[in-house]
Motif scaffolding. Sequence first.
Motif, PDB file in Angstrom:
ATOM      1  N   VAL A 160       0.862  -1.185   0.000  1.00 53.45           N
ATOM      2  CA  VAL A 160       0.000   0.000   0.000  1.00 53.45           C
ATOM      3  C   VAL A 160       0.901   1.239   0.000  1.00 53.45           C
ATOM      4  N   TYR A 161       0.725   2.088  -1.013  1.00 61.08           N
ATOM      5  CA  TYR A 161       1.563   3.277  -1.208  1.00 61.08           C
ATOM      6  C   TYR A 161       1.169   4.392  -0.235  1.00 61.08           C
ATOM      7  N   PHE A 162       2.161   5.154   0.225  1.00 58.25           N
ATOM      8  CA  PHE A 162       1.841   6.361   1.006  1.00 58.25           C
ATOM      9  C   PHE A 162       2.927   7.403   0.781  1.00 58.25           C
ATOM     10  N   GLN A 163       2.586   8.660   1.045  1.00 60.73           N
ATOM     11  CA  GLN A 163       3.546   9.756   0.963  1.00 60.73           C
ATOM     12  C   GLN A 163       3.677  10.392   2.342  1.00 60.73           C
ATOM     13  N   THR A 164       4.775  11.135   2.546  1.00 54.62           N
ATOM     14  CA  THR A 164       4.963  11.817   3.838  1.00 54.62           C
ATOM     15  C   THR A 164       3.733  12.657   4.169  1.00 54.62           C
ATOM     16  N   LYS A 165       3.162  13.314   3.142  1.00 60.18           N
ATOM     17  CA  LYS A 165       2.007  14.194   3.401  1.00 60.18           C
ATOM     18  C   LYS A 165       0.758  13.415   3.820  1.00 60.18           C
ATOM     19  N   ASP A 166       0.774  12.070   3.645  1.00 58.94           N
ATOM     20  CA  ASP A 166      -0.353  11.255   4.093  1.00 58.94           C
ATOM     21  C   ASP A 166      -0.259  10.919   5.586  1.00 58.94           C
ATOM     22  N   MET A 167       0.846  11.344   6.217  1.00 57.06           N
ATOM     23  CA  MET A 167       1.031  11.077   7.642  1.00 57.06           C
ATOM     24  C   MET A 167       0.472  12.222   8.476  1.00 57.06           C
ATOM     25  N   ARG A 168       0.093  11.905   9.728  1.00 56.43           N
ATOM     26  CA  ARG A 168      -0.386  12.953  10.634  1.00 56.43           C
ATOM     27  C   ARG A 168       0.753  13.940  10.905  1.00 56.43           C
ATOM     28  N   PRO A 169       0.441  15.237  11.071  1.00 53.01           N
ATOM     29  CA  PRO A 169       1.491  16.252  11.275  1.00 53.01           C
ATOM     30  C   PRO A 169       2.448  15.895  12.409  1.00 53.01           C
ATOM     31  N   GLU A 170       1.901  15.379  13.532  1.00 58.53           N
ATOM     32  CA  GLU A 170       2.777  15.070  14.666  1.00 58.53           C
ATOM     33  C   GLU A 170       3.742  13.925  14.341  1.00 58.53           C
ATOM     34  N   ASP A 171       3.309  13.010  13.438  1.00 49.37           N
ATOM     35  CA  ASP A 171       4.195  11.907  13.042  1.00 49.37           C
ATOM     36  C   ASP A 171       5.214  12.374  11.999  1.00 49.37           C
ATOM     37  N   GLN A 172       4.811  13.351  11.168  1.00 47.58           N
ATOM     38  CA  GLN A 172       5.772  13.934  10.225  1.00 47.58           C
ATOM     39  C   GLN A 172       6.925  14.584  10.986  1.00 47.58           C
ATOM     40  N   GLN A 173       6.613  15.182  12.153  1.00 47.36           N
ATOM     41  CA  GLN A 173       7.649  15.815  12.971  1.00 47.36           C
ATOM     42  C   GLN A 173       8.681  14.790  13.439  1.00 47.36           C
ATOM     43  N   GLN A 174       8.204  13.582  13.772  1.00 43.64           N
ATOM     44  CA  GLN A 174       9.116  12.538  14.248  1.00 43.64           C
ATOM     45  C   GLN A 174      10.137  12.158  13.180  1.00 43.64           C
ATOM     46  N   LEU A 175       9.714  12.232  11.894  1.00 46.30           N
ATOM     47  CA  LEU A 175      10.623  11.879  10.795  1.00 46.30           C
ATOM     48  C   LEU A 175      11.857  12.776  10.782  1.00 46.30           C
ATOM     49  N   LEU A 176      11.705  14.003  11.308  1.00 48.99           N
ATOM     50  CA  LEU A 176      12.805  14.975  11.264  1.00 48.99           C
ATOM     51  C   LEU A 176      13.823  14.736  12.373  1.00 48.99           C
ATOM     52  N   GLN A 177      13.477  13.876  13.347  1.00 53.03           N
ATOM     53  CA  GLN A 177      14.396  13.636  14.460  1.00 53.03           C
ATOM     54  C   GLN A 177      15.594  12.806  13.990  1.00 53.03           C
ATOM     55  N   PRO A 178      16.815  13.201  14.401  1.00 53.39           N
ATOM     56  CA  PRO A 178      18.026  12.474  13.978  1.00 53.39           C
ATOM     57  C   PRO A 178      17.948  10.998  14.374  1.00 53.39           C
ATOM     58  N   GLY A 179      18.256  10.141  13.405  1.00 53.97           N
ATOM     59  CA  GLY A 179      18.309   8.702  13.697  1.00 53.97           C
ATOM     60  C   GLY A 179      16.967   8.002  13.704  1.00 53.97           C
ATOM     61  N   PHE A 180      15.869   8.747  13.468  1.00 61.55           N
ATOM     62  CA  PHE A 180      14.550   8.091  13.495  1.00 61.55           C
ATOM     63  C   PHE A 180      14.369   7.205  12.255  1.00 61.55           C
ATOM     64  N   GLN A 181      13.980   5.961  12.479  1.00 58.57           N
ATOM     65  CA  GLN A 181      13.763   5.012  11.377  1.00 58.57           C
ATOM     66  C   GLN A 181      12.286   4.662  11.277  1.00 58.57           C
ATOM     67  N   LEU A 182      11.667   4.994  10.146  1.00 54.72           N
ATOM     68  CA  LEU A 182      10.248   4.682   9.959  1.00 54.72           C
ATOM     69  C   LEU A 182      10.052   3.226   9.529  1.00 54.72           C
ATOM     70  N   MET A 183      11.042   2.690   8.788  1.00 52.92           N
ATOM     71  CA  MET A 183      10.917   1.331   8.263  1.00 52.92           C
ATOM     72  C   MET A 183      10.768   0.328   9.416  1.00 52.92           C
ATOM     73  N   GLY A 184       9.799  -0.595   9.244  1.00 52.97           N
ATOM     74  CA  GLY A 184       9.590  -1.614  10.272  1.00 52.97           C
ATOM     75  C   GLY A 184       8.655  -1.179  11.388  1.00 52.97           C
ATOM     76  N   LYS A 185       8.280   0.107  11.414  1.00 49.56           N
ATOM     77  CA  LYS A 185       7.392   0.610  12.470  1.00 49.56           C
ATOM     78  C   LYS A 185       5.950   0.144  12.228  1.00 49.56           C
ATOM     79  N   ARG A 186       5.226  -0.071  13.317  1.00 49.87           N
ATOM     80  CA  ARG A 186       3.802  -0.412  13.242  1.00 49.87           C
ATOM     81  C   ARG A 186       3.016   0.888  13.059  1.00 49.87           C
TER      82      ARG A 186
END
Length: 198
Positions: free
Chosen positions: A50-76
């Motif tokens: 299932v395809y998704f884009q960063t803009k399809d994420m909730r704003p508060e979760d988009q903020q987490q992507l900007l944190q150093p070392g944060f890995q989205l892959m494998g997350k539930r």
Amino acid sequence: SPAGASIVPPGGPSILVDGAELCGEVKSFNPGQENKGFGFLTPEGDSTDVYFQTKDMRPEDQQQLLQPGFQLMGKRVWFWVEMLDGGRTGRWRAHNVSLSSEGGKRPAARMVEPPAKRQKVEGEGVAQAGQRLKGTISSFAAELGGTLSSSGLQFPVTFQKDQLPSGLESVQPGQSVEFELIKIDENQFAANNLILVS
């Protein structure tokens, strides 16, 4: 759990239904530039990407992507799914993607909107993806392909060079063509299988 099992329609193994609220795992993610990342999710109980884009994420979760070392892959994640191309291509897109079970909810307004929207579209005679339409070449570049316009569309449509008739290397602006309309994204369409019309 019994609640999870009830999502599966009788006689059908897939949990993917247009508008279904699901959870799953991030299979891959390309962060891209300027918030234009994209990736694929795998819903729990289904192997479909299932395809998704960063803009399809909730704003508060988009903020987490900007944190150093944060890995989205494998997350539930929790999300709701939209069937693309009326189900003809088997492609799906996730919306309201969230790292929290509080997210992933479908907006209630969506249940009301589609019929009203569809009625308006039909009334204006706007073309739907999958139709063959007539149009006119607006521009063409040998390396990139080109754009065309059609009276049934309110926006220009792009096409790749390899969608021209076999053996044809270029087309001139103003040339009439017939083409198949393909939906790429929410507001982006392309033309396939171009035929020149004299």
